[in-house]
Design a protein around this motif. Sequence first.
Motif, PDB file in Angstrom:
ATOM      1  N   GLN A  13       1.550  -4.117   4.999  1.00 31.01           N
ATOM      2  CA  GLN A  13       1.916  -2.862   4.340  1.00 31.01           C
ATOM      3  C   GLN A  13       2.612  -3.071   3.001  1.00 31.01           C
ATOM      4  OE1 GLN A  13       4.206  -1.209   7.476  1.00 31.01           O
ATOM      5  NE2 GLN A  13       6.069  -2.316   6.941  1.00 31.01           N
ATOM      6  N   THR A  17      -1.719  -4.063  -3.956  1.00 31.07           N
ATOM      7  CA  THR A  17      -3.028  -3.459  -3.691  1.00 31.07           C
ATOM      8  C   THR A  17      -4.169  -4.152  -4.438  1.00 31.07           C
ATOM      9  OG1 THR A  17      -2.644  -1.833  -5.434  1.00 31.07           O
ATOM     10  CG2 THR A  17      -2.056  -1.182  -3.181  1.00 31.07           C
ATOM     11  N   ASN A  35      -6.307  -2.328   8.364  1.00 28.69           N
ATOM     12  CA  ASN A  35      -5.146  -2.005   7.539  1.00 28.69           C
ATOM     13  C   ASN A  35      -5.129  -2.819   6.246  1.00 28.69           C
ATOM     14  OD1 ASN A  35      -4.140  -0.086   9.316  1.00 28.69           O
ATOM     15  ND2 ASN A  35      -2.850  -1.548  10.396  1.00 28.69           N
ATOM     16  N   ARG A  39      -5.338  -1.225   2.541  1.00 26.10           N
ATOM     17  CA  ARG A  39      -4.259  -1.500   1.583  1.00 26.10           C
ATOM     18  C   ARG A  39      -4.786  -2.179   0.320  1.00 26.10           C
ATOM     19  NH1 ARG A  39       0.733  -0.145  -0.174  1.00 26.10           N
ATOM     20  NH2 ARG A  39       1.609  -1.920  -1.261  1.00 26.10           N
TER      21      ARG A  39
END
Length: 132
Positions: A13, A17, A35, A39
């Motif tokens: 997280q 990016t 995920n 991301r």
Amino acid sequence: MKIRVVSKRDEIQNLDTGEKVIHLAFRPSNEDIFNLIKRCKNVEVIQIPTSYRRTVSKSIEMFLDMQKIKLVEGDVWGHRKDINEYYSISPAIIEKIKDMKSEGIADDDIAAKLSREGKLNKEMLLYILGKS
């Protein structure tokens, strides 16, 4: 060239990016990979250790293939995550690649030779060869 090393799923997280090459040093679940892709939209290569590669589901392999993301086996030998979150490919390796390419040596032969000399596996070297 740099490889972003992710040692825990909690780090996904917080990734930049724009990451393109990522090494997962933990056994990723399908959700972890989804995920990661969500991301880091520009990811091109995900590298995982050989022992974890066998546990990746066929559906994730197909998904990554559809997204044009390479899943490669390998390790980042001797990397200390507490010192730097990136593993850097030696400029000497990049230089050797350029020299060998200019001599007309085939990509497979270059990757085979450098994988024996260096700390990178053949799949990662073939990716680097494609980029240089």
